[in-house]
Scaffold this active site. Structure first.
Site, PDB file in Angstrom:
ATOM      1  N   LYS A  59      41.865  34.030  35.159  1.00 40.04           N
ATOM      2  CA  LYS A  59      42.229  34.977  36.221  1.00 40.04           C
ATOM      3  C   LYS A  59      41.326  36.193  36.201  1.00 40.04           C
ATOM      4  O   LYS A  59      41.128  36.845  37.218  1.00 40.04           O
ATOM      5  CB  LYS A  59      43.670  35.469  36.001  1.00 40.04           C
ATOM      6  N   LYS A  78      39.362  41.731  24.450  1.00 40.60           N
ATOM      7  CA  LYS A  78      39.794  42.548  25.593  1.00 40.60           C
ATOM      8  C   LYS A  78      39.396  44.001  25.399  1.00 40.60           C
ATOM      9  O   LYS A  78      39.053  44.686  26.362  1.00 40.60           O
ATOM     10  CB  LYS A  78      41.308  42.447  25.792  1.00 40.60           C
ATOM     11  N   LYS A 119      36.595  29.160  29.623  1.00 45.62           N
ATOM     12  CA  LYS A 119      37.880  28.791  30.214  1.00 45.62           C
ATOM     13  C   LYS A 119      38.001  29.303  31.639  1.00 45.62           C
ATOM     14  O   LYS A 119      37.531  30.402  31.937  1.00 45.62           O
ATOM     15  CB  LYS A 119      38.991  29.425  29.369  1.00 45.62           C
TER      16      LYS A 119
END
Ligand code: TRP
Length: 336
Positions: A202, A113, A199
């Site tokens: 969102k 991230k 994956k």
């Protein structure tokens, strides 16, 4: 003997998608029968990356409504908002002071991230797993159902608990209970529609990569129609050269409630032109009752608020007890 306890949560950032449902919430629906379940919206975690204040509360309600629409029963499970139970933030602070910095710097999710965020990395992003440890340890759960990607955070949670016990407890009277992970089987790992090796997420910038639980039938049909495939004939599971094929067949099996063997048999000779409409139709039908219930819930704030108020009471009763135990062990005086 009482029931064993589980605890898990999802961040209220953006729309929930098929991956959240098939990979997490649907398992919780089964687990709530056997376990005492604590399920929450991780809204404190939601601000570890830049967020929109105008959306935060609404997204939190949406996730709560999604839990219930998917089959979580507020009479069986405790559904609550993380930020409503202030013990989470408080215990996270206490944990901060016993957690070595280098334990956090090696967290894979932080590193990933942080790369995406560039210059704008907050201390909160680094501290994310410590807050998660507080979320978990406050409730003394036996098991924590999470995806494979959260395994490292769970190990950190166990390490923090063990360290606190070692430093401030005794062998005979440990302060915190050390929980076990409950990692779901591989079948429920839902991958992106545009890349079968990633994956479903969102945070993927492409809307086409995922099916949101609130997608209209036309959108579901369109997304499956455009989903990435391959030029091979016949459909099969477990061919490493064909990750998209494996993913779409797995989705079909999960949504239709059919076994892998049955689906392998049924689709062996199919081409994409035949399979994709079948998958889309199955998804539309599987999501229809969830979507109906979801709209009803979103129109009934009074009910949702009642559920969350009750959840807050039940969660708080446990969380503040654990917090008091930790503060006591660390030597704090009691509030006068
Ligand atoms: N980090 C989890 C995720 O992104 C969400 C989460 C926060 C969580 N606190 C938790 C999951 C505690 C399980 C237990 O999926």
């Amino acid at each position: 003997m009482g029931k064993q306890r589980i605890l898990s949560g999802i961040q209220p950032t953006g729309n929930l998608h098929l991956g959240n449902y098939l990979g997490a919430i649907r398992n919780w629906v089964e687990l709530q029968e056997e376990y005492e379940a604590f399920l929450f919206m991780a809204d404190l975690h939601a601000i570890t990356v830049p967020h929109d204040p105008a959306q935060l509360a609404e997204n939190t309600y949406k996730v709560a409504a999604t839990y219930i629409a998917c089959g979580i029963d507020p009479e069986k499970a405790t559904i609550f908002v993380q930020s409503h139970v202030s013990a989470h933030a408080e215990l996270a602070w206490l944990f901060n002071c016993i957690t070595p910095l280098n334990w956090l710097e090696r967290m894979i999710q932080f590193k990933e991230k942080a790369i995406k965020q560039g210059e704008n990395v907050s201390i909160g992003l680094l501290d994310y797993p410590v807050l998660q440890a507080a979320d978990i340890l406050l409730y003394e759960p036996d098991r924590v159902p999470v995806g494979e990607d959260q395994k490292q955070h769970l190990e950190l949670t166990r390490d923090i608990a063990a360290r606190l016990n070692h430093q401030f407890g005794t062998e005979k009277a440990p302060i915190l209970k050390i929980p076990e992970p409950l990692i779901r089987e591989v079948g429920a790992r839902v991958m992106s529609l545009t890349d079968g090796t990633k994956k479903m997420s969102k945070s993927d910038p492409s809307d086409q990569s995922r099916i949101d639980l609130t997608d209209a039938p036309e959108a579901i049909i369109r997304k499956f129609k455009r989903a990435k495939t391959d030029p091979l004939r016949g459909l099969e599971f477990d061919n490493p050269e064909r990750p998209e094929c494996h993913n779409l067949l797995s989705l079909y099996a999960l949504l239709a409630g059919k076994s892998k063997q049955a689906v392998a048999e049924e689709c062996r000779e199919m081409g994409w032109g035949q399979f994709k409409p079948l998958l889309a139709e199955t998804a539309v039908e599987a999501l229809r009752p969830i979507q109906t219930r979801y709209s009803e819930l979103m129109d009934d704030r009074t009910y949702l608020e009642k559920v969350l108020r009750q959840g807050n009471e039940r969660a708080g009763a446990i969380a503040f007890q654990t917090l008091a135990k930790v503060k006591d062990a660390l030597g704090y005086s009691k509030p006068l």
